[in-house]
Design a protein around this motif. Sequence first.
Motif, PDB file in Angstrom:
ATOM      1  N   GLY A  34       0.813  -1.210   0.000  1.00 27.62           N
ATOM      2  CA  GLY A  34       0.000   0.000   0.000  1.00 27.62           C
ATOM      3  C   GLY A  34       0.844   1.258   0.000  1.00 27.62           C
ATOM      4  N   ILE A  35       1.915   1.258   0.787  1.00 23.82           N
ATOM      5  CA  ILE A  35       2.818   2.409   0.831  1.00 23.82           C
ATOM      6  C   ILE A  35       3.500   2.601  -0.514  1.00 23.82           C
ATOM      7  N   LEU A  36       3.970   1.512  -1.110  1.00 25.56           N
ATOM      8  CA  LEU A  36       4.609   1.608  -2.430  1.00 25.56           C
ATOM      9  C   LEU A  36       3.635   2.109  -3.495  1.00 25.56           C
ATOM     10  N   ALA A  37       2.401   1.650  -3.446  1.00 24.67           N
ATOM     11  CA  ALA A  37       1.401   2.113  -4.408  1.00 24.67           C
ATOM     12  C   ALA A  37       1.106   3.593  -4.206  1.00 24.67           C
ATOM     13  N   ALA A  38       1.053   4.050  -2.955  1.00 29.18           N
ATOM     14  CA  ALA A  38       0.792   5.460  -2.683  1.00 29.18           C
ATOM     15  C   ALA A  38       1.931   6.338  -3.186  1.00 29.18           C
ATOM     16  N   ILE A  39       3.127   5.805  -3.197  1.00 27.13           N
ATOM     17  CA  ILE A  39       4.275   6.566  -3.708  1.00 27.13           C
ATOM     18  C   ILE A  39       4.291   6.549  -5.229  1.00 27.13           C
ATOM     19  N   ALA A  40       3.962   5.422  -5.837  1.00 26.52           N
ATOM     20  CA  ALA A  40       4.078   5.272  -7.289  1.00 26.52           C
ATOM     21  C   ALA A  40       2.920   5.902  -8.052  1.00 26.52           C
ATOM     22  N   LEU A  41       1.728   5.947  -7.469  1.00 25.17           N
ATOM     23  CA  LEU A  41       0.560   6.439  -8.192  1.00 25.17           C
ATOM     24  C   LEU A  41       0.693   7.892  -8.636  1.00 25.17           C
TER      25      LEU A  41
END
Length: 91
Positions: A34-41
């Motif tokens: 979830g943290i990685l997705a929040a950074i990548a989006l």
Amino acid sequence: MSSLILRYLHHQLNQENNGGFTLLELLISIVILGILAAIALPSMLKQTLRAKQAGALSYIGSVNRAQQVYRLEFPVFANNMTNLGLTEKVN
């Protein structure tokens, strides 16, 4: 708090390995994803915006060149895209 962690680690070391994942391991993995997705989006959305801007600039350039060609053939500029011969639509 640290005694709880030590007891958990001791329990994990003494438990026989059954090859599965614990609920805590799955939860931590989901949080990390979830943290990685929040950074990548936001980065991905920024790239799509840049691509749209580049396409718009390209289309503006082709309209400019078509107007110049039309002006060389006729004494006025074209007042619609059909006269320019551009059929591409901008989204």
